[in-house]
Scaffold this active site. Structure first.
Site, mmCIF file in Angstrom:
data_model
loop_
_atom_site.group_PDB
_atom_site.id
_atom_site.type_symbol
_atom_site.label_atom_id
_atom_site.label_comp_id
_atom_site.label_asym_id
_atom_site.label_seq_id
_atom_site.Cartn_x
_atom_site.Cartn_y
_atom_site.Cartn_z
ATOM 1 N N SER A 106 22.088 74.019 -1.523
ATOM 2 C CA SER A 106 21.063 73.861 -0.590
ATOM 3 C C SER A 106 19.832 72.847 -1.105
ATOM 4 O O SER A 106 19.434 72.900 -2.222
ATOM 5 C CB SER A 106 20.151 75.211 -0.272
ATOM 6 O OG SER A 106 19.264 74.867 0.527
ATOM 7 N N LYS A 107 19.528 72.053 -0.277
ATOM 8 C CA LYS A 107 18.228 71.299 -0.510
ATOM 9 C C LYS A 107 17.055 71.813 -0.208
ATOM 10 O O LYS A 107 16.088 71.166 -0.512
ATOM 11 C CB LYS A 107 18.820 69.784 0.117
ATOM 12 C CG LYS A 107 19.786 68.926 -0.453
ATOM 13 C CD LYS A 107 19.726 67.519 0.353
ATOM 14 C CE LYS A 107 21.226 66.652 0.281
ATOM 15 N NZ LYS A 107 21.442 66.681 -1.212
ATOM 16 N N THR A 116 20.251 80.028 6.652
ATOM 17 C CA THR A 116 21.430 79.192 6.916
ATOM 18 C C THR A 116 22.757 79.850 7.074
ATOM 19 O O THR A 116 22.642 81.023 7.033
ATOM 20 C CB THR A 116 21.288 78.074 5.835
ATOM 21 O OG1 THR A 116 22.239 76.881 6.370
ATOM 22 C CG2 THR A 116 21.556 78.323 4.317
ATOM 23 N N LYS A 161 22.350 82.763 10.800
ATOM 24 C CA LYS A 161 21.304 82.472 11.639
ATOM 25 C C LYS A 161 21.270 83.416 12.843
ATOM 26 O O LYS A 161 20.513 83.757 13.254
ATOM 27 C CB LYS A 161 21.496 80.997 12.274
ATOM 28 C CG LYS A 161 21.149 80.243 11.284
ATOM 29 C CD LYS A 161 21.034 78.377 11.717
ATOM 30 C CE LYS A 161 20.785 77.713 10.612
ATOM 31 N NZ LYS A 161 20.989 76.321 11.450
ATOM 32 N N ASN A 175 16.408 80.321 12.070
ATOM 33 C CA ASN A 175 16.378 79.515 10.910
ATOM 34 C C ASN A 175 15.236 79.819 9.872
ATOM 35 O O ASN A 175 15.287 79.265 8.908
ATOM 36 C CB ASN A 175 16.843 78.234 10.971
ATOM 37 C CG ASN A 175 15.571 77.328 11.177
ATOM 38 O OD1 ASN A 175 14.718 77.718 12.081
ATOM 39 N ND2 ASN A 175 15.652 76.014 11.057
ATOM 40 N N ASP A 193 15.534 73.844 14.358
ATOM 41 C CA ASP A 193 16.185 72.728 14.215
ATOM 42 C C ASP A 193 16.160 71.800 15.159
ATOM 43 O O ASP A 193 16.166 70.626 14.947
ATOM 44 C CB ASP A 193 17.866 73.507 14.266
ATOM 45 C CG ASP A 193 18.312 74.150 12.783
ATOM 46 O OD1 ASP A 193 17.612 73.620 11.931
ATOM 47 O OD2 ASP A 193 19.093 75.124 12.875
ATOM 48 N N GLY A 205 29.917 68.696 21.066
ATOM 49 C CA GLY A 205 30.033 70.188 20.293
ATOM 50 C C GLY A 205 29.268 71.242 21.104
ATOM 51 O O GLY A 205 28.323 70.814 21.855
ATOM 52 N N GLY A 224 28.690 74.392 19.772
ATOM 53 C CA GLY A 224 28.580 75.718 18.726
ATOM 54 C C GLY A 224 27.086 76.046 18.652
ATOM 55 O O GLY A 224 26.167 75.442 19.325
ATOM 56 N N MET A 246 24.972 65.037 12.790
ATOM 57 C CA MET A 246 24.460 66.218 12.032
ATOM 58 C C MET A 246 24.505 66.330 10.773
ATOM 59 O O MET A 246 23.744 66.893 9.985
ATOM 60 C CB MET A 246 24.374 67.382 13.314
ATOM 61 C CG MET A 246 23.578 67.445 14.039
ATOM 62 S SD MET A 246 23.251 69.254 14.672
ATOM 63 C CE MET A 246 22.654 68.713 16.360
ATOM 64 N N TYR A 283 25.091 65.591 6.652
ATOM 65 C CA TYR A 283 24.581 64.421 5.899
ATOM 66 C C TYR A 283 25.252 64.304 4.736
ATOM 67 O O TYR A 283 26.172 65.418 4.353
ATOM 68 C CB TYR A 283 22.968 64.678 5.671
ATOM 69 C CG TYR A 283 22.812 66.033 5.311
ATOM 70 C CD1 TYR A 283 22.364 66.921 6.138
ATOM 71 C CD2 TYR A 283 22.793 66.497 3.846
ATOM 72 C CE1 TYR A 283 22.093 68.290 5.895
ATOM 73 C CE2 TYR A 283 22.582 67.840 3.526
ATOM 74 C CZ TYR A 283 22.169 68.687 4.385
ATOM 75 O OH TYR A 283 22.059 70.147 3.990
#
Ligand code: NDP
Length: 269
Positions: A15-16, A62, A66, A87, A102, A127, A129, A217, A219
Site C-alpha cells: 500500500s502507498k 482496501t 470494502k 473505503n 474513490d 467493467g 465490479g 484504474m 497503476y
C-alpha cells in the site's frame, strides 16, 4: 499523542497510502500517524474494533474489505450508499461513519490533474465490479452526454445501469464488448481487473479517438489496455492520480483541511 489513522487490507504491504498520508500531514502540519494494518481475512470487524478501542480516529479500507466496511458502518454518505462499498471510515464516540471517496478521486484526477472536462462527453466504462460501481454516480453527476457500461458478463452491466437510472440527468446504458463495434468515445475508463494481468480486452480499434483520453484504474505498470489506447494515438493516464485524490478526499473528511495533491503525485511518480 498524534491522532491515529490506518489503512486495513489483505494483503497490505504494497500500500502507498501510509506514504501519501504522511506527505499530506507534513504539508498541512497535522499531528497524526498513519499505519498499514494487515487484517485477517476473517477478522476485519475485530481489527477495526480493536483499532477504535485503542484510540484510532479513522481508517481507509482496501481489498477485500470494502463491502464488509459498508456493512460495519453505522452511518453512510450518499456516495457510499450508491457504491455499496466503503473505503473511508471515521470514528466518533463509538459511531462509525462510512464514506466512499474513490469516485470523487477519479473525477478530481480527470478534471484537476488531467484537465479533462466530463460535461457533454461520451464516456465508456469498462467493467461492472466494485471499482466501476463506485465511480458511476460521480461520473453521472458531471453531466456527460453518454455513459455506457460495458462488461464481459453483460447482465452485470445491465443491472448496474438499471440501478443508477434516474439518479442523475444522464441515463446510463449497458452492453457487452461485442456491441462496442463502430462506436468511439471521448473517455474510455478501464475499471476491469485485467490491468493486473496481461489480458487484453477485445476492444474494437476505433473505440479511442486521438483527442480523447484512455484511463486505466490500475497503476504502476503499462497494461494491455494502455498499449491498445496508445496504439490508437489516444492520450493515456493510469490510476495513480485517482489513488492520491481518493486519499486527499479522505484526509479532508478526517482533518477538515484539503491537501494539495500535485506535489504528492509527483513524489510518488
Ligand atoms: P472486481 O473483481 O469487483 O471486478 C472485476 C471486473 O473485471 C469485472 O467487471 C470483471 O468482469 C472484469 N474482468 C475480470 N477479468 C476479466 C477478463 N479476463 N476479461 C474481461 N473482463 C474481466 O474488481 P474491482 O472492481 O474491485 O477492481 C477493478 C480494478 O480497479 C482493479 O484492478 C483495482 O486494482 C482497480 N482499482 C483502482 C483504484 C485506484 O485508486 N486507482 C481504486 C479501486 C480499484 P465479469 O463481471 O465478467 O467477471
Amino acid at each position: 499523542m498524534p491522532d491515529r489513522y490506518a489503512v486495513f487490507g489483505n494483503p497490505i504491504s504494497h500500500s502507498k497510502s501510509p506514504r501519501i498520508h504522511a506527505l499530506f500531514a507534513a504539508q498541512t502540519q497535522q499531528d497524526m500517524s498513519y499505519d498499514a494494518i494487515l487484517a485477517p481475512l476473517d477478522g476485519f470487524a475485530t481489527a477495526i474494533n480493536n483499532f477504535m478501542a485503542a484510540g484510532g480516529r479513522g481508517a481507509n479500507v482496501t481489498v477485500p474489505f470494502k463491502e464488509e466496511a459498508f456493512k460495519l458502518a453505522t452511518t453512510l454518505t450518499a456516495r457510499a450508499q450508491a457504491a455499496c462499498a466503503v473505503n473511508t471510515l471515521s470514528f466518533h464516540e463509538g459511531a462509525i461513519s462510512g464514506d466512499n471517496t474513490d469516485g470523487a478521486g477519479l473525477v478530481r484526477d480527470l478534471k484537476s490533474n488531467l484537465g479533462f472536462d466530463l460535461a457533454a462527453k461520451r464516456i465508456l466504462l469498462l467493467g461492472a465490479g466494485g471499482a466501476a460501481r463506485g465511480v458511476i454516480l460521480p461520473l453521472l453527476e458531471e453531466k456527460p452526454a453518454t455513459l455506457i457500461i460495458a462488461n464481459r458478463t453483460e447482465e452485470k452491466a445491465f443491472r448496474l445501469a438499471l440501478e443508477f437510472a434516474g439518479r442523475a440527468d444522464t441515463l446510463p446504458e449497458a452492453c457487452g464488448f461485442a456491441q462496442l463495434a463502430g462506436q468511439s468515445f471521448d473517455l474510455v475508463i478501464n475499471a476491469t481487473s485485467t490491468g493486473l494481468s496481461d489480458i487484453a480486452l477485445p476492444l474494437p480499434p476505433h473505440l479511442f479517438v486521438a483527442r480523447g483520453l484512455a484511463y486505466e484504474m490500475v497503476y504502476g505498470r503499462e497494461t494491455p489496455f494502455m498499449k491498445q489506447a496508445r496504439a490508437a494515438g489516444c492520450r493515456v493516464a493510469d490510476g495513480l492520480g485517482m489513488l492520491v485524490e481518493q486519499a486527499a478526499e479522505a484526509f479532508f473528511t478526517w482533518r477538515g483541511v484539503r491537501p494539495v495533491s500535485v506535489p504528492v503525485l509527483a513524489a510518488l511518480r
